[in-house]
Write an enzyme that holds these catalytic residues in place. Structure first.
Site, PDB file in Angstrom:
ATOM      1  N   HIS A 107       0.952  -1.390  -0.003  1.00 43.27           N
ATOM      2  CA  HIS A 107      -0.388  -0.262  -0.193  1.00 43.27           C
ATOM      3  C   HIS A 107       0.389   1.736  -0.172  1.00 43.27           C
ATOM      4  O   HIS A 107       1.182   2.382  -0.770  1.00 43.27           O
ATOM      5  CB  HIS A 107      -1.009  -0.049   0.567  1.00 43.27           C
ATOM      6  CG  HIS A 107      -1.737  -1.159   1.630  1.00 43.27           C
ATOM      7  ND1 HIS A 107      -2.914  -1.344   0.294  1.00 43.27           N
ATOM      8  CD2 HIS A 107      -2.140  -2.210   2.254  1.00 43.27           C
ATOM      9  CE1 HIS A 107      -3.267  -2.645   0.873  1.00 43.27           C
ATOM     10  NE2 HIS A 107      -2.801  -3.337   1.836  1.00 43.27           N
TER      11      HIS A 107
HETATM   12  O1  RIB Z   1      -4.884   0.651   3.983  1.00 41.48           O
HETATM   13  C1  RIB Z   1      -3.345   0.383   4.455  1.00 41.48           C
HETATM   14  C2  RIB Z   1      -2.950   1.667   5.307  1.00 41.48           C
HETATM   15  O2  RIB Z   1      -3.740   1.042   6.742  1.00 41.48           O
HETATM   16  C3  RIB Z   1      -1.175   1.100   4.963  1.00 41.48           C
HETATM   17  O3  RIB Z   1      -0.632   2.918   5.370  1.00 41.48           O
HETATM   18  C4  RIB Z   1      -0.596   0.408   5.991  1.00 41.48           C
HETATM   19  O4  RIB Z   1       0.557   0.781   6.335  1.00 41.48           O
HETATM   20  C5  RIB Z   1      -2.102   1.103   7.268  1.00 41.48           C
HETATM   21  O5  RIB Z   1      -1.585   1.702   7.776  1.00 41.48           O
END
Ligand code: RIB
Ligand code: CA
Length: 309
Positions: free
Chosen positions: A238
């Site tokens: 992500h």
């Molecule tokens: O949904 C993904 C996000 O939430 C990313 O930033 C992961 O690190 C969590 O914080």
């Protein structure tokens, strides 16, 4: 042309760690600071994790500061099932030799904005940025670019409606999207196209460096979580997508959109409504649509292989 100055606002977080290591190994950018926020773990832990990652990269030139411990919204956040109790996969770490800067992380961010053109990469809840707006009205117009990992066009990950970073502090997100900065958003529907597989974990372990060993070790419990929740060990990258956007703005296909955030609602709190209708094609908010994962994986492997120990 001067390299973009980059400040990373983060809640490490295993995928945050990969994103930060990628940024610190990339000559296209100058990382001037890493500012922690509460999210994947409480602030004291995310600040320690930020120090651990910067120390692992041996980048003692990079400032690590702590921002906000409490969200502007009204609920407690718990993400240990995803990132482990310590937020980095529960490995054994020594005390990092990177100090926590005594400056308040939000004030440090303002200092970096006033010192010249700055790109902010926000890969955790948006609390620090909302408080920045509150303390320094109009500062959004001084920021060159704000790249956010967060939100979802269709399905969330914390609830069917909401993605974690927005869900953790929807009021902060509402204020950030209502401000005037140039925003590029990487929502889940984009970041779910970016993942590492067991070949990548084996590659990192084979590098015979401390960075390679730590990355492989952190990703193992993260892969086990993905297997349990998604039925496959492939791990979503992500946060690295927000860094990838700054390294190569041609790598991710984007479109114009209008983004609004649900702060109330029983089932919909933290939902992002990403309106891509043609009327918004000229919107200053750009949203990631697609990415070539193979190309991303090769870049990440190459960059993490540049760490010599
Ligand atoms: O949904 C993904 C996000 O939430 C990313 O930033 C992961 O690190 C969590 O914080
Ligand atoms: Ca994160």
């Amino acid at each position: 042309m001067a390299r973009p100055r980059v400040l990373i606002d983060t809640d490490p977080g295993v995928d945050d760690a990969i994103a930060i290591l990628l940024a610190l190994a990339s000559p296209e950018v100058e990382v001037v600071g890493v500012v922690a926020v509460a999210g994947n773990a409480p602030l004291a832990q995310t600040a320690l994790n930020a120090r651990r990652i910067v120390a692992l990269a041996r980048r003692h030139d990079v400032v690590v500061a702590a921002g906000c411990a409490e969200s502007l919204s009204d609920h407690v956040v718990e993400a240990s099932v995803v990132h482990g109790r310590d937020g980095l996969g529960d490995l054994e770490w020594g005390e990092p030799d990177v100090p926590l800067d005594p400056r308040d992380g939000v004030d440090f961010t303002a200092e970096m904005i006033h010192a010249g053109p700055l790109t902010i990469v926000a890969i955790g809840p948006l609390t620090n940025l909302a408080v920045l707006l509150e303390r320094h009205p109009g500062i959004d117009r001084e920021v060159e670019h704000l790249v956010i990992m967060g939100g979802a066009s269709f399905e969330g990950n914390v609830t069917p409606a909401a993605e974690f970073n927005i869900w953790a502090d929807p009021e902060a997100a509402r204020r950030v999207f209502a401000a005037q900065w140039r925003i590029t958003l990487m929502p889940l529907d984009l970041t779910h196209q970016a993942s590492l597989n067991d070949d990548d974990l084996a590659y990192f372990a084979s590098l015979d460096t401390l960075v390679g060993a730590r990355v492989a070790a952190m990703l193992e419990p993260y892969a086990q979580f993905h297997l349990a929740w998604h039925g496959r060990r492939d791990v979503f990258m992500h946060d690295a997508m927000a860094v990838y956007e700054v390294l190569d703005d041609a790598a991710i296909l984007k479109c114009g959109a209008r983004v609004s955030v649900e702060t109330g609602g029983v089932h919909s709190r933290g939902a992002t409504f990403i309106d891509r209708r043609r009327v918004h094609t000229d919107s200053d908010v750009r949203v990631g649509v697609s990415v070539d994962n193979e190309r991303f994986r090769q870049l990440l492997r190459a960059r993490l292989a540049t760490y010599r120990d």
